[in-house]
Structures are given as C-alpha cells and as structure tokens.
Design an enzyme around this catalytic site. Structure first.
Site, PDB file in Angstrom:
ATOM      1  N   ALA A 103      36.190  41.736  39.446  1.00 35.76           N
ATOM      2  CA  ALA A 103      37.518  41.170  39.208  1.00 35.76           C
ATOM      3  C   ALA A 103      38.134  41.837  37.984  1.00 35.76           C
ATOM      4  CB  ALA A 103      37.442  39.664  39.002  1.00 35.76           C
ATOM      5  N   LYS A 104      39.426  41.683  37.840  1.00 34.73           N
ATOM      6  CA  LYS A 104      40.147  42.142  36.645  1.00 34.73           C
ATOM      7  C   LYS A 104      41.501  41.457  36.638  1.00 34.73           C
ATOM      8  CE  LYS A 104      39.011  45.055  33.328  1.00 34.73           C
ATOM      9  NZ  LYS A 104      37.648  45.193  32.785  1.00 34.73           N
ATOM     10  N   GLY A 105      42.154  41.466  35.498  1.00 32.25           N
ATOM     11  CA  GLY A 105      43.480  40.873  35.429  1.00 32.25           C
ATOM     12  C   GLY A 105      43.991  40.858  34.014  1.00 32.25           C
TER      13      GLY A 105
END
Length: 419
Positions: A107-109
C-alpha cells in the site's frame, strides 16, 4: 519510458515485474491482476488554518494487493505526490513484503501538501481529518500505514489516537513507526539503515569483498544514510569518503568521522561547510571510484545519462528505485553488482511487522531482540535470492522479483478467486 530516462515509479515497478513474470511464465490472469491496484480511495477534505480560514486538501490511499495479508505501506505529505507515484510505490511494497516473506500486501498514500509550511496545529488537524477520511480502509487487520516522506512518529501518533477515539478503545496496531511510549518498537528508526548493512555484508562475503577499509560513497545523509554510514564505519571498518544531502556534497579521501559529521548536520541543517571535507558536486560524487555506492536519497539518481560515469563495484539500493531500468541494463553489462531495493531497504517494513506483532500481543522486545530477528530474516531472504540468482544465472534484482512473484502467485493459486 519517458524520453529523458526519468521513469515514473509505476513504470519502474512494472518494468522489473514484467521481466521476472516473463521468465517465470506466471499465469496471464494473475499477471493482469498485478498490473493494477486492487483499490484506490481518493479523498478531498477541509482543514481550518491558524488564521481562521478553511483550506481544501487532497489525498489518497492505494492498495496494490492484499492476497498475502493486510496492506502495508507509508503515508507521504508531499506537494508533488501523484496517484501514479503512489501506485508504483504500493506495487513495490507488495514485492518488498513478499521477498522477505512477511504476511502483508502493498500500500501507499498520502496528502498533497508541504508540511514545512504548516504549523504544528495545522499539521495535527490535517492529519486527524485525513485519518477520518481513510478510516474506511485502515485497521490492524486491513491496512497498517507507516511514516514516509514528510511524516514521522508524531503524525503516526495522531493517526493512532484518531482511529482509537472513533473505535472507543486504544488500537496501537493501526499504524507502525509510532513513538515507543505508545506502542512503537525499539529499533524502528535505525532498522532501514541496519538492514542495508546486513544485506551488504552477506553479499560482500559471497564475492570476497573485504568491507574493512572498503571505500564507500553514501548518496543521501538522512535517517537511512546516516545509520548505514555509521555502521559501515564503526562496525565494519569501512571508509566513507563522500556524503551528500539536498544542499550539496562533500568529499574526504581519508574518510569521515560519521558521528562528528552527524552532529555538525544536526547543528547546521546540512553537511555543506563541514570543515573536514571538501565541496564536490553531486555528479562528481556519484562518479567517484569506490567499492560500494549507497544511493539513500530518492528515485532516479542513476540514469542512462550518468550511468557510464559510475565506477562503483557494488551498488546497494537504500532508497526506492534509485536506478532507472535503462541504467540498470547498462550496469549489468558493465558487471556492476546491484543489491535491489526490494531486498536491501526492507529493514523498515520488517521492523514495522515486528511492531505490529508486538502491539497485537501487548508484549514488547528489546532493541537487541529486534536487531537479532531483523538480521535473521534478512540473512534468510538474501540466501534465498542469491541461490535463485545462481540457479537461473540472473542478476540479484531479477531473482528477488522472481522470489516475490512466486509467493504472490502461489497465494493466488491456493486461495482461488472469489466468488
């Protein structure tokens, strides 16, 4: 790829994925799934500023894949953050967790903002509001964010507190990289740099490179670069001959006292002007003859434009994607050994895993225990990657991707597709 060899993170992640998938003959259905993120949450939200005005901010959270476990990846507060960049980094996290065999997906954000322009109060209000916007996705069993560019322990503490207030009880396992007093793990801050050195030492033993006295260049003197440089100097006896930060680079053919240099940077904010080093350009620094080059800053540092100047024997990627695919191909032809990012800089996510486990169990480890377990996982992962590289006569990067892909593909095969 872009014409000037400045590929996006998505292009880099996809390029190396495709190379490994082709060699492994991964089922096309699985390959197609892994090209794109599993889900994306795009949010826009207001924040009250110190002067009473209201300003709109935008952010997002990307889940690349969760077939092997909850999504895991950092949150960036960065004005130039793009969805494509976050998607590529989320994909890299899928491979990174898989190659070291952690039960996570990628994931990333983050939020499009410059945290340096915000007061502490504004930063807290932004963080708490952003947390409520992405609370649909995050949770100890679903998605566990961590610090990244522009975020730190304090930001993670605010996220944990906001999530806990909504749930009605304390949930420390919702994030990692927290202050130890509220559930953070010992050894988390130094883990990425330590991991770089652990992997480098294993590789050096394989090729007969004596790190004692080895000449090392460290591109980037932040948290990862400082720890790696310190361990190389004080633990392994290497000679760090050049370092840099955003402001400039310095060189000393006799090596630096890393502890003294770190103290200087803490006082002045930069390595520039350090009295025991001479100024050197970033380009000339990368071109120095050395045994080991440690890119520990940002992506796209070594490109097709400057790769021919590289005179390092070994490059260990302490940053994400510091070498473009075009440059990587040339380095292979030149016989330069590259220890890839998804293996070399996985120390942070490994200790994030330890933190998550400790929070779930409410049983905490000492720094010595954390370091011992970190080294154990990295040595095992390196052995598996190196063995695979020898068996298939491929570079370490390809072998690392092959190992990661095999684990993700096997998980898909065993779980099947719902419904």
């Amino acid at each position: 790829m872009n014409g000037n060899d400045s590929p996006t993170m998505q292009e880099v992640a996809t390029h190396f994925y495709e190379e490994a998938a082709e060699l492994m003959k991964i089922d096309q259905g699985v390959r197609d799934q892994l090209y794109v993120p599993q889900r994306i949450l795009d949010v826009h939200f207001p924040v009250k500023m110190d002067d009473g005005s209201v300003k709109m901010f935008s952010g997002f959270r990307v889940h690349h894949n969760t077939v092997r476990g909850p999504a895991k990846g950092g949150l960036r507060y960065y004005p130039n953050l793009t969805l494509e960049q976050a998607s590529g980094l989320a994909m890299l996290m899928t491979w990174k967790t898989a190659v070291v065999n952690l039960p996570f997906g990628g994931a990333k954000g983050g939020v499009l903002c410059d945290p340096k322009t915000l007061s502490k109060g504004e930063l807290e209000r932004l963080t708490r509001r952003f947390t409520t916007e992405i609370i649909l996705l995050i949770g100890p069993e679903r998605d566990i964010p961590a610090p990244d560019l522009g975020t730190d322990e304090q930001v993670m503490a605010w996220i944990m507190d906001t999530y806990s207030m909504v749930k009605g009880y304390s949930v420390p396992a919702v994030v990692t990289g927290k202050p130890p007093v509220i559930g953070g793990s010992a050894g988390r801050r130094r883990a990425p740099g330590r991991g770089v050195v652990f992997v480098l030492r294993e590789f050096a033993d394989r090729i007969g490179l004596d790190l004692r006295g080895a000449r090392v260049v460290v591109h980037g003197f932040g948290k990862v670069g400082v720890t790696a440089a310190y361990m190389l100097e004080h633990v392994l006896g290497s000679t760090v001959i050049a370092v840099c930060d955003r402001s400039g680079a310095i060189y000393n053919p006799n090596g630096f006292d890393i502890r003294d240099l770190y103290n200087y940077k803490e006082e002045t904010g930069t390595v520039v002007g350090y009295p025991h080093g001479e100024p050197i350009s970033h380009a000339d620094m990368l071109a120095l003859e050395c045994d080991v080059l440690v890119p520990a800053s940002v992506e796209n540092i070594i490109t097709a434009d400057n790769v021919e100047t590289i005179r390092a024997r070994v490059i260990v990627e302490a940053a994400n994607a510091p070498i473009t695919p075009a440059a990587d191909a040339i380095l292979r032809e030149k016989g330069v050994h590259v220890i890839p990012d998804i293996l070399a800089n996985s120390g942070g996510v490994i200790v994030s895993y330890f933190e998550w486990v400790q929070d779930l169990q409410s049983f905490f480890w000492t720094d010595e225990q954390v370091t011992q377990q970190l080294r154990k996982i990295l040595v095992r992962a390196f052995d598996q990657v190196y063995t695979l590289a020898q068996e298939h006569n491929v570079p370490l990067r390809v072998a690392a991707y092959m190992l990661a892909l095999s684990r993700v593909a096997t998980a898909y095969k065993l779980r099947g597709f719902y419904p």
